[in-house]
Design a protein around this motif. Structure first.
Motif, mmCIF file in Angstrom:
data_model
loop_
_atom_site.group_PDB
_atom_site.id
_atom_site.type_symbol
_atom_site.label_atom_id
_atom_site.label_comp_id
_atom_site.label_asym_id
_atom_site.label_seq_id
_atom_site.Cartn_x
_atom_site.Cartn_y
_atom_site.Cartn_z
ATOM 1 N N UNK A 75 51.969 41.385 35.538
ATOM 2 C CA UNK A 75 51.934 40.215 34.655
ATOM 3 C C UNK A 75 53.063 40.286 33.632
ATOM 4 N N UNK A 76 53.358 39.153 33.008
ATOM 5 C CA UNK A 76 54.350 39.119 31.937
ATOM 6 C C UNK A 76 53.907 40.055 30.813
ATOM 7 N N UNK A 77 54.861 40.784 30.266
ATOM 8 C CA UNK A 77 54.601 41.753 29.195
ATOM 9 C C UNK A 77 53.707 42.918 29.633
ATOM 10 N N UNK A 78 53.596 43.145 30.949
ATOM 11 C CA UNK A 78 52.856 44.327 31.432
ATOM 12 C C UNK A 78 53.526 45.576 30.890
ATOM 13 N N UNK A 79 52.728 46.569 30.561
ATOM 14 C CA UNK A 79 53.281 47.817 30.022
ATOM 15 C C UNK A 79 53.531 48.814 31.155
ATOM 16 N N UNK A 80 54.728 49.405 31.128
ATOM 17 C CA UNK A 80 55.152 50.353 32.159
ATOM 18 C C UNK A 80 55.475 51.695 31.491
ATOM 19 N N UNK A 126 49.795 49.386 33.122
ATOM 20 C CA UNK A 126 49.344 49.093 34.490
ATOM 21 C C UNK A 126 50.171 49.818 35.538
ATOM 22 N N UNK A 127 51.322 50.380 35.128
ATOM 23 C CA UNK A 127 52.196 51.096 36.051
ATOM 24 C C UNK A 127 52.810 52.288 35.342
ATOM 25 N N UNK A 128 52.963 53.392 36.082
ATOM 26 C CA UNK A 128 53.625 54.581 35.556
ATOM 27 C C UNK A 128 54.733 54.990 36.518
ATOM 28 N N UNK A 129 55.884 55.364 35.965
ATOM 29 C CA UNK A 129 56.994 55.918 36.746
ATOM 30 C C UNK A 129 57.201 57.346 36.267
ATOM 31 N N UNK A 149 47.184 50.727 37.662
ATOM 32 C CA UNK A 149 47.014 50.252 39.047
ATOM 33 C C UNK A 149 47.913 50.974 40.035
ATOM 34 N N UNK A 150 49.149 51.284 39.618
ATOM 35 C CA UNK A 150 50.108 51.858 40.554
ATOM 36 C C UNK A 150 50.957 52.926 39.879
ATOM 37 N N UNK A 151 51.434 53.875 40.712
ATOM 38 C CA UNK A 151 52.277 54.973 40.242
ATOM 39 C C UNK A 151 53.502 55.051 41.151
ATOM 40 N N UNK A 152 54.684 55.159 40.549
ATOM 41 C CA UNK A 152 55.921 55.362 41.300
ATOM 42 C C UNK A 152 56.460 56.734 40.950
ATOM 43 N N UNK A 161 47.186 56.710 48.001
ATOM 44 C CA UNK A 161 46.696 55.404 47.573
ATOM 45 C C UNK A 161 47.304 55.026 46.226
ATOM 46 N N UNK A 162 48.045 53.916 46.214
ATOM 47 C CA UNK A 162 48.666 53.379 45.003
ATOM 48 C C UNK A 162 49.722 54.304 44.386
#
Length: 545
Positions: A75-80, A126-129, A149-152, A161-162
């Motif tokens: 989403x817009x302004x999602x935190x990474x 919502x996402x981590x790198x 939700x997801x990890x890179x 998974x994810x």
């Protein structure tokens, strides 16, 4: 960009901000057409090999990752959350966030699981790198992170998974992306404070904060240019997870199209630092005070060959006369001290090129910033030599927007258009600022207010002292007395608490400072409690005493 004038006062009087309504950090750096074929990043690897990334390389990779974000339906302004050290993937991740309208959260890769959990939960990332080390930490806490939700991962091929591989994702993505049209006031990052005075708070910074940093970077680095040929080259040991690494070095350098060196290290090594600065012919560096002290301890007086430094800036803790003189002799340049904090960075600085530097001073307000000192009643202090709290006019573009989901702390920080730093200083008759410390750190002894830095400067100038921190401890007669925690050059002195050396240090300080300023109590220790940015955590020393 500042006009290159020879007079600091004239520069301050003629400076005016020009902040556009629409502005994006990526558009101002990696998207710049005339920078595309320039070198943006020189990645110095552990084995001594070097990778070069041009601006177009960073741009294309960031475009690919931005497309991945869109594919993930962030989403817009999602935190990474970005849990990486100095490496190309870190820079690419931030640029992808800026391009796609996400909010990046730089996170120190040596954080433990609870420190990561607090920040990722608080920000609702919502996402981590991350890398493999970070991935193992995330696996320990991901069940307690409902928004993640997801990890890179940049160096793991074991996709679960994810969990996705960074390189594979980019290989499948298009390198074409239209950077979002953002307002200069739109949020770009959340940088968590180091928490020296309480729990960490997330400072929400807008895109314009990069423009707000430019004068504060140009002053200690004695003017920068975006013209060719490019002769400057930046590097800092400060991690890009902190404001000092990102906004004192990486992003401002790229604003000017100047290359930056990246080097992933698990801990600061003064020998490696000297070698890197010499081998790569670094021209500009931000060296935190702790790094400088460790460098001086490693090499007190030996000339280093092939140093090509043009400017050295430092801030975070006060530097002493001994360290500044060492810088001139060994590094070959004067060290320009500056002042700032995550919420409102680089607002006071020295510039040896256009103003006389004064011993112990952090300089004068940077052009574009109004900085005052007030007393405990909120009244402006005009008299030279009287200390009070530093406050900064909060309408400066470098200022944070707010603390993330913490309105109470925001209202305590910003009142009636002024940002209250919680730091104390005094001015002299020429308007130079002198840093005293945070209110909790100032020592009240025998009716005098003593800043820890001036005592620490005197102690560390003793030839047998490596590091030092001082605090005030309760005393019935004097209110407080000064206690010094000293890391001696020879660790044997910790075991036997060498009384002769303690007396020598006390006499050494008495020769440099007033009678009430010498440490009446000295304790030798193996190490000092430090934040991950190298600042002394004096509250830990007070609590343990």
């Amino acid at each position: 960009m500042l006009k290159k004038l020879n007079n600091f006062e004239e520069l301050s009087l003629t400076f005016k901000w020009n902040i556009p309504e629409f502005y994006n950090i990526a558009s101002d750096t990696v998207d710049q057409d005339n920078y595309q074929n320039r070198i943006a990043l020189i990645n110095f690897l552990q084995d001594g090999k070097i990778e070069e990334w041009s601006f177009i390389d960073i741009k294309r990779s960031a475009n690919k990752l931005a497309n991945v974000f869109d594919h993930f339906h962030l989403e817009a302004n999602a935190r990474v959350g970005i849990i990486l050290g100095q490496c190309p993937e870190t820079a690419v991740a931030h640029m992808a966030c800026f391009k796609s309208g996400k909010i990046s959260i730089p996170l120190f890769n040596l954080f433990g699981t609870e420190a990561l959990h607090y920040r990722l939960l608080n920000s609702r990332a919502s996402l981590v790198i991350c890398d493999n080390i970070g991935l193992n930490k995330i696996f320990e806490i991901k069940d307690r992170l409902p928004d993640l939700k997801k990890i890179i991962c940049i160096d793991s091929n074991d996709e679960k998974s994810n969990v996705f591989n960074f390189k594979k994702l980019l290989e499948q993505a298009s390198d074409s992306y239209i950077t979002k049209k953002t307002k200069s006031s739109d949020p770009a990052l959340i940088i968590y404070t180091s928490g020296t005075t309480g729990g960490p708070k997330g400072a929400l910074l807008p895109h314009r904060t990069l423009l707000g940093h430019i004068p504060g970077v140009e002053i200690p680095h004695e003017f920068l240019s975006s013209s060719e040929p490019v002769t400057d080259l930046f590097w800092t040991p400060a991690d890009w997870a902190w404001i000092g690494g990102l906004f004192d070095v990486l992003l401002p350098a790229w604003h000017f199209g100047i290359p930056v060196v990246s080097y992933r290290s698990q801990k600061f090594d003064p020998e490696v630092t000297f070698d890197l600065i010499s081998k790569l012919e670094i021209k500009n560096t931000f060296l935190p005070p702790t790094a400088l002290k460790m460098m001086k301890s490693f090499n007190p007086n030996k000339t280093i060959k092939n140093l090509k430094l043009r400017t050295v800036g430092s801030g975070g803790e006060a530097l002493g006369e001994d360290l500044l003189e060492w810088g001139k002799q060994i590094l070959g340049v004067g060290i320009n001290e500056f002042y700032g904090q995550t919420e409102c960075n680089l607002t006071v600085s020295n510039c040896g090129a256009i103003m006389p530097t004064k011993q112990g001073s952090i300089g004068k307000p940077v052009p574009g910033h109004e900085v005052r000192i007030i007393n405990e009643n909120g009244e402006l202090i005009k008299e030279p030599g009287l200390d009070g709290e530093i406050i900064v006019k909060s309408d400066t573009p470098v200022s944070f927007l707010k603390y993330w989901e913490n309105d109470k702390a925001t209202k305590q920080k910003v009142k009636d258009g002024w940002l209250y730093t919680g730091d104390f200083a005094y001015k002299d008759e020429e308007g130079y600022f002198y840093f005293k410390g945070r209110e909790d750190d100032i020592i009240n002894t025998s009716g005098y207010r003593v800043g820890p830095s001036e005592v620490e400067d005197a102690v560390i100038s003793h030839p047998k002292v490596s590091m030092v921190a001082v605090i005030g401890i309760p005393d019935k007669l004097r209110g407080q007395v000064i206690k010094a925690f000293v890391v001696p050059m020879d660790h044997k002195n910790v075991l036997n608490q060498n009384e002769i050396l303690k007396k020598s240090i006390q006499n050494h300080v008495k020769l440099k400072l007033a009678a009430h300023e010498y440490p009446r109590i000295i304790e030798f220790v193996y190490e000092l409690p430090l934040t991950t940015t190298g600042k002394i955590i004096r509250k830990d020393l007070r609590e343990n005493n």
